[in-house]
Design a protein around this motif. Structure first.
Motif, PDB file in Angstrom:
ATOM      1  N   UNK A 112       4.016 -14.105   1.124  1.00 18.15           N
ATOM      2  CA  UNK A 112       4.126 -12.860   0.369  1.00 18.15           C
ATOM      3  C   UNK A 112       2.733 -12.280   0.153  1.00 18.15           C
ATOM      4  N   UNK A 113       2.593 -10.992   0.409  1.00 14.94           N
ATOM      5  CA  UNK A 113       1.310 -10.328   0.206  1.00 14.94           C
ATOM      6  C   UNK A 113       1.033 -10.154  -1.281  1.00 14.94           C
ATOM      7  N   UNK A 114      -0.207 -10.289  -1.671  1.00 17.42           N
ATOM      8  CA  UNK A 114      -0.607  -9.985  -3.048  1.00 17.42           C
ATOM      9  C   UNK A 114      -0.599  -8.463  -3.234  1.00 17.42           C
ATOM     10  N   UNK A 115      -0.645  -8.017  -4.473  1.00 17.75           N
ATOM     11  CA  UNK A 115      -0.689  -6.583  -4.751  1.00 17.75           C
ATOM     12  C   UNK A 115      -1.919  -5.942  -4.115  1.00 17.75           C
ATOM     13  N   UNK A 116      -3.045  -6.639  -4.199  1.00 15.62           N
ATOM     14  CA  UNK A 116      -4.277  -6.117  -3.622  1.00 15.62           C
ATOM     15  C   UNK A 116      -4.165  -5.990  -2.105  1.00 15.62           C
ATOM     16  N   UNK A 117      -3.560  -7.002  -1.486  1.00 12.30           N
ATOM     17  CA  UNK A 117      -3.387  -6.994  -0.034  1.00 12.30           C
ATOM     18  C   UNK A 117      -2.471  -5.837   0.395  1.00 12.30           C
ATOM     19  N   UNK A 118      -1.367  -5.652  -0.329  1.00 12.97           N
ATOM     20  CA  UNK A 118      -0.443  -4.558  -0.017  1.00 12.97           C
ATOM     21  C   UNK A 118      -1.139  -3.205  -0.138  1.00 12.97           C
ATOM     22  N   UNK A 119      -1.986  -3.087  -1.156  1.00 12.93           N
ATOM     23  CA  UNK A 119      -2.713  -1.836  -1.372  1.00 12.93           C
ATOM     24  C   UNK A 119      -3.689  -1.576  -0.227  1.00 12.93           C
ATOM     25  N   UNK A 120      -4.458  -2.608   0.140  1.00 17.97           N
ATOM     26  CA  UNK A 120      -5.463  -2.445   1.198  1.00 17.97           C
ATOM     27  C   UNK A 120      -4.806  -2.115   2.538  1.00 17.97           C
ATOM     28  N   UNK A 121      -3.644  -2.697   2.793  1.00 14.86           N
ATOM     29  CA  UNK A 121      -2.954  -2.491   4.060  1.00 14.86           C
ATOM     30  C   UNK A 121      -1.968  -1.322   4.021  1.00 14.86           C
ATOM     31  N   UNK A 122      -1.898  -0.639   2.870  1.00 10.11           N
ATOM     32  CA  UNK A 122      -1.000   0.517   2.696  1.00 10.11           C
ATOM     33  C   UNK A 122       0.427   0.188   3.126  1.00 10.11           C
ATOM     34  N   UNK A 123       0.895  -0.973   2.698  1.00 13.22           N
ATOM     35  CA  UNK A 123       2.229  -1.423   3.099  1.00 13.22           C
ATOM     36  C   UNK A 123       3.312  -0.671   2.328  1.00 13.22           C
ATOM     37  N   UNK A 124       4.436  -0.342   2.978  1.00 14.09           N
ATOM     38  CA  UNK A 124       5.550   0.306   2.282  1.00 14.09           C
ATOM     39  C   UNK A 124       6.043  -0.555   1.123  1.00 14.09           C
ATOM     40  N   UNK A 125       6.623   0.076   0.135  1.00 11.26           N
ATOM     41  CA  UNK A 125       7.084  -0.627  -1.069  1.00 11.26           C
ATOM     42  C   UNK A 125       8.064  -1.744  -0.747  1.00 11.26           C
ATOM     43  N   UNK A 126       8.922  -1.518   0.267  1.00  7.73           N
ATOM     44  CA  UNK A 126       9.957  -2.507   0.594  1.00  7.73           C
ATOM     45  C   UNK A 126       9.483  -3.603   1.547  1.00  7.73           C
ATOM     46  N   UNK A 127       8.203  -3.574   1.896  1.00  6.72           N
ATOM     47  CA  UNK A 127       7.638  -4.613   2.774  1.00  6.72           C
ATOM     48  C   UNK A 127       6.653  -5.460   1.982  1.00  6.72           C
ATOM     49  N   UNK A 128       6.834  -6.777   2.015  1.00  8.40           N
ATOM     50  CA  UNK A 128       5.918  -7.634   1.247  1.00  8.40           C
ATOM     51  C   UNK A 128       5.478  -8.897   1.984  1.00  8.40           C
ATOM     52  N   UNK A 129       5.833  -9.010   3.265  1.00  8.16           N
ATOM     53  CA  UNK A 129       5.448 -10.188   4.039  1.00  8.16           C
ATOM     54  C   UNK A 129       4.230  -9.901   4.917  1.00  8.16           C
ATOM     55  N   UNK A 130       3.368 -10.894   5.052  1.00 10.35           N
ATOM     56  CA  UNK A 130       2.219 -10.789   5.959  1.00 10.35           C
ATOM     57  C   UNK A 130       2.071 -12.078   6.753  1.00 10.35           C
ATOM     58  N   UNK A 131       1.473 -11.961   7.924  1.00  7.26           N
ATOM     59  CA  UNK A 131       0.999 -13.134   8.638  1.00  7.26           C
ATOM     60  C   UNK A 131      -0.385 -13.454   8.077  1.00  7.26           C
ATOM     61  N   UNK A 132      -0.588 -14.702   7.660  1.00  4.90           N
ATOM     62  CA  UNK A 132      -1.916 -15.152   7.234  1.00  4.90           C
ATOM     63  C   UNK A 132      -2.407 -16.162   8.258  1.00  4.90           C
ATOM     64  N   UNK A 133      -3.493 -15.818   8.935  1.00  2.00           N
ATOM     65  CA  UNK A 133      -4.027 -16.652  10.011  1.00  2.00           C
ATOM     66  C   UNK A 133      -5.444 -17.081   9.652  1.00  2.00           C
ATOM     67  N   UNK A 134      -5.629 -18.385   9.455  1.00  2.00           N
ATOM     68  CA  UNK A 134      -6.962 -18.922   9.162  1.00  2.00           C
ATOM     69  C   UNK A 134      -7.495 -19.585  10.428  1.00  2.00           C
ATOM     70  N   UNK A 135      -8.714 -19.202  10.808  1.00  2.00           N
ATOM     71  CA  UNK A 135      -9.297 -19.735  12.041  1.00  2.00           C
ATOM     72  C   UNK A 135     -10.750 -20.145  11.825  1.00  2.00           C
ATOM     73  N   UNK A 136     -11.146 -21.185  12.553  1.00  3.12           N
ATOM     74  CA  UNK A 136     -12.539 -21.627  12.568  1.00  3.12           C
ATOM     75  C   UNK A 136     -13.137 -21.129  13.870  1.00  3.12           C
ATOM     76  N   UNK A 137     -14.224 -20.350  13.766  1.00  6.21           N
ATOM     77  CA  UNK A 137     -14.814 -19.748  14.949  1.00  6.21           C
ATOM     78  C   UNK A 137     -16.066 -20.517  15.361  1.00  6.21           C
TER      79      UNK A 137
END
Length: 243
Positions: A112-137
């Protein structure tokens, strides 16, 4: 090696630092090469061990040299230069610097996206899922960054871990989804590595690092990615072009 001047008002440790820095810049001391020991520098310059140590630690803090326990002190490989005026992915940055990049996925999940994440990504109100990908470069087999990418779930239908394994995300965006990164907003700030981050990046606990936070947009202003990347400050620097 040039000699310090004890009649010079500039502190002796600073003179020694500048002498060593000049030797590095002139490639008298080359990347990966060991520098003279503290004892040798003391004998050449006729100064105390404390004075030499102060000069060396100053160069270590600037990332020009590094120490290896029981082995000595060596000239650092030049830092990767990140040009802020152009939008580039990690792989492209490494290639432009003549380095080989590699990526290890630390975690891949749908959350579930945080409120801040939804705001930054301009996600629609009815969308709250994100892919979270952590990588070591990695750059030339050395871990240089921990990156967390957050992607709106509804924009990346069907994305799997296998799809991004050993592949640049920007390539996935363009080739599979038809999303072309056009611009990004980015902030940069210093930080101290946690114990976990230090282990991943082969650094001492509490070592200094740089945090890059970036939101990437398509030409129509749609955000397609929100990232937070923690870079080793001894391996990385950034360059801003002003016009």
């Amino acid at each position: 090696m040039k000699k310090v001047s004890k009649n010079n008002p500039i502190p002796l440790h600073y003179q020694i630092k500048e002498i060593l820095q000049e030797m590095i810049e002139n490639e008298v001391l080359k990347p990966g090469q060991s520098i003279p020991t503290e004892r040798e520098i003391c004998e050449i310059q006729g100064v105390s061990r404390m004075t030499v140590n102060k000069a060396i630690m100053s160069l270590v803090n600037e990332g020009l040299i590094y120490r290896e326990q029981g082995k000595g002190t060596f000239v650092s490989i030049p830092k990767v230069n990140r040009e802020i005026s152009r939008l580039k992915g990690f792989t492209e940055q490494m290639e432009e610097n003549g380095l080989i990049s590699k990526t290890k996925i630390l975690s891949y999940k749908i959350i579930n996206a945080t409120k801040q994440c939804k705001f930054e990504l301009k996600m629609p109100e009815n969308e709250d899922k994100i892919f979270e990908i952590k990588r070591l470069r990695f750059s030339d087999e050395q871990p240089v960054a921990i990156e967390t990418a957050c992607l709106p779930y509804f924009l990346y239908n069907g994305m799997t871990r296998d799809m991004i394994e050993d592949k640049p995300l920007y390539g996935i965006f363009r080739e599979i989804y038809g999303y072309h990164p056009y611009k990004a907003t980015q902030s940069i700030e210093p930080t101290m590595l946690s114990e976990y981050e230090s282990k991943l990046l082969n650094q001492e606990n509490g070592a200094l690092a740089l945090i890059f936070r970036q939101t990437t947009y398509m030409e129509n202003e749609t955000p397609i990615e929100l990232t937070k990347a923690i870079y080793r400050s001894d391996k990385y620097k950034y360059q801003i072009t002003l016009k």
